[in-house]
Write a protein that holds these residues in place. Structure first.
Motif, PDB file in Angstrom:
ATOM      1  N   UNK A   1      -5.417  -3.958  -4.417  1.00  9.17           N
ATOM      2  CA  UNK A   1      -4.489  -4.897  -3.475  1.00  9.17           C
ATOM      3  C   UNK A   1      -5.517  -5.830  -2.571  1.00  9.17           C
ATOM      4  N   UNK A   2      -4.733  -6.584  -1.643  1.00  4.86           N
ATOM      5  CA  UNK A   2      -5.534  -7.499  -0.729  1.00  4.86           C
ATOM      6  C   UNK A   2      -4.840  -7.558   0.626  1.00  4.86           C
ATOM      7  N   UNK A   3      -5.685  -7.997   1.521  1.00  6.46           N
ATOM      8  CA  UNK A   3      -5.380  -7.871   3.189  1.00  6.46           C
ATOM      9  C   UNK A   3      -4.417  -9.386   3.091  1.00  6.46           C
ATOM     10  N   UNK A   4      -3.741  -9.288   4.036  1.00  7.69           N
ATOM     11  CA  UNK A   4      -2.895 -10.549   4.398  1.00  7.69           C
ATOM     12  C   UNK A   4      -3.639 -11.153   6.012  1.00  7.69           C
TER      13      UNK A   4
ATOM     14  N   UNK B   1      -0.775  -5.576   1.335  1.00  8.33           N
ATOM     15  CA  UNK B   1       0.358  -5.273   0.503  1.00  8.33           C
ATOM     16  C   UNK B   1       0.091  -4.208  -0.264  1.00  8.33           C
ATOM     17  N   UNK B   2       1.059  -3.258  -0.234  1.00  9.61           N
ATOM     18  CA  UNK B   2       0.832  -1.774  -0.909  1.00  9.61           C
ATOM     19  C   UNK B   2       1.992  -1.459  -1.514  1.00  9.61           C
ATOM     20  N   UNK B   3       2.021  -1.421  -2.814  1.00  9.52           N
ATOM     21  CA  UNK B   3       3.107  -0.783  -3.654  1.00  9.52           C
ATOM     22  C   UNK B   3       3.551   0.411  -3.427  1.00  9.52           C
ATOM     23  N   UNK B   4       2.460   1.287  -3.291  1.00  7.88           N
ATOM     24  CA  UNK B   4       2.707   2.907  -3.120  1.00  7.88           C
ATOM     25  C   UNK B   4       3.442   3.196  -1.995  1.00  7.88           C
ATOM     26  N   UNK B   5       4.470   3.946  -1.959  1.00  7.84           N
ATOM     27  CA  UNK B   5       5.187   4.388  -0.627  1.00  7.84           C
ATOM     28  C   UNK B   5       4.171   4.972   0.285  1.00  7.84           C
TER      29      UNK B   5
ATOM     30  N   UNK C   1       7.761 -10.268   3.124  1.00  5.34           N
ATOM     31  CA  UNK C   1       8.396 -11.359   2.415  1.00  5.34           C
ATOM     32  C   UNK C   1       8.191 -11.789   0.930  1.00  5.34           C
ATOM     33  N   UNK C   2       7.410 -11.159   0.317  1.00  5.33           N
ATOM     34  CA  UNK C   2       6.809 -11.203  -1.197  1.00  5.33           C
ATOM     35  C   UNK C   2       7.687 -10.426  -2.176  1.00  5.33           C
ATOM     36  N   UNK C   3       8.289  -9.293  -1.541  1.00 10.24           N
ATOM     37  CA  UNK C   3       8.796  -8.224  -2.227  1.00 10.24           C
ATOM     38  C   UNK C   3       7.959  -7.152  -2.365  1.00 10.24           C
ATOM     39  N   UNK C   4       6.802  -7.231  -2.033  1.00  9.47           N
ATOM     40  CA  UNK C   4       5.781  -6.255  -1.806  1.00  9.47           C
ATOM     41  C   UNK C   4       5.668  -5.616  -0.431  1.00  9.47           C
ATOM     42  N   UNK C   5       5.912  -4.295  -0.168  1.00 15.30           N
ATOM     43  CA  UNK C   5       5.774  -3.916   1.282  1.00 15.30           C
ATOM     44  C   UNK C   5       4.346  -4.221   2.092  1.00 15.30           C
ATOM     45  N   UNK C   6       4.558  -4.615   3.303  1.00 13.27           N
ATOM     46  CA  UNK C   6       3.328  -5.008   4.068  1.00 13.27           C
ATOM     47  C   UNK C   6       3.064  -3.784   4.988  1.00 13.27           C
ATOM     48  N   UNK C   7       2.086  -3.294   4.899  1.00 10.21           N
ATOM     49  CA  UNK C   7       1.473  -2.081   5.422  1.00 10.21           C
ATOM     50  C   UNK C   7       0.482  -2.394   6.580  1.00 10.21           C
ATOM     51  N   UNK C   8       0.736  -2.034   7.875  1.00  8.91           N
ATOM     52  CA  UNK C   8      -0.234  -2.287   8.899  1.00  8.91           C
ATOM     53  C   UNK C   8      -1.087  -1.004   8.884  1.00  8.91           C
ATOM     54  N   UNK C   9      -2.515  -1.106   8.985  1.00  6.39           N
ATOM     55  CA  UNK C   9      -3.397   0.198   8.791  1.00  6.39           C
ATOM     56  C   UNK C   9      -4.412  -0.220  10.063  1.00  6.39           C
TER      57      UNK C   9
END
Length: 141
Positions: free
Chosen positions: A44-47, A57-61, A90-98
């Motif tokens: 994936x990639x960072x925003x 961005x992270x698809x895995x729950x 906002x893109x349909x892919x969950x945004x995850x803060x790590x």
């Protein structure tokens, strides 16, 4: 209209930020280890990045508190991180803060703006219209 990246999440005060945020797309690999099950990985990639972690961005729950391993694919450095925020995105892919489990100020290999920097500050406006017009006339800064 300018956006202060420190005000992206309403209700979270910029004064609580430990470091400035920078919009930066970095290719990463995230490995998830859900207690004994085979570790899943996702490219994936960072925003947004900062000296203490990233918004990715992270698809895995994942859930707040989950531990993941993040690898910077440019440098091949890998660090353990903790999930601190999950939103729909906002893109349909969950945004995850790590956040990094241990401080890793140089993980992104960039120079961050100083803590007191603001896009509204005079130093951020050095290339405003009047400066560009002067440069076009051959004048120096």
């Amino acid at each position: 209209m300018s956006i202060n990246l420190n005000d992206v999440h309403p209700g979270k005060s910029a004064s609580l930020r430990r470091s400035q945020r920078v919009c930066l797309n970095v290719d990463i690999e995230v490995r998830l280890d859900h207690g004994g099950a085979k570790a899943a990985s996702e490219l994936t990639k960072t925003l947004i990045v900062n000296a203490h972690g990233a918004l990715i961005l992270l698809n895995h729950p994942v859930r707040n508190g989950d531990l993941v391993r993040m690898k910077n694919l440019k440098t091949m450095e890998e660090l353990p991180c903790r999930v601190v925020d999950v939103s729909a995105g906002t893109t349909g892919i969950p945004e995850v803060g790590v956040e990094f489990v241990k401080p890793a100020k140089n993980f992104w290999h960039i120079a961050f703006p100083p803590a007191d920097w603001s896009p509204r500050g005079a130093e951020s406006k050095i290339y405003g219209p009047q400066v560009v017009a002067n440069l076009a006339k051959g004048n120096k800064l």
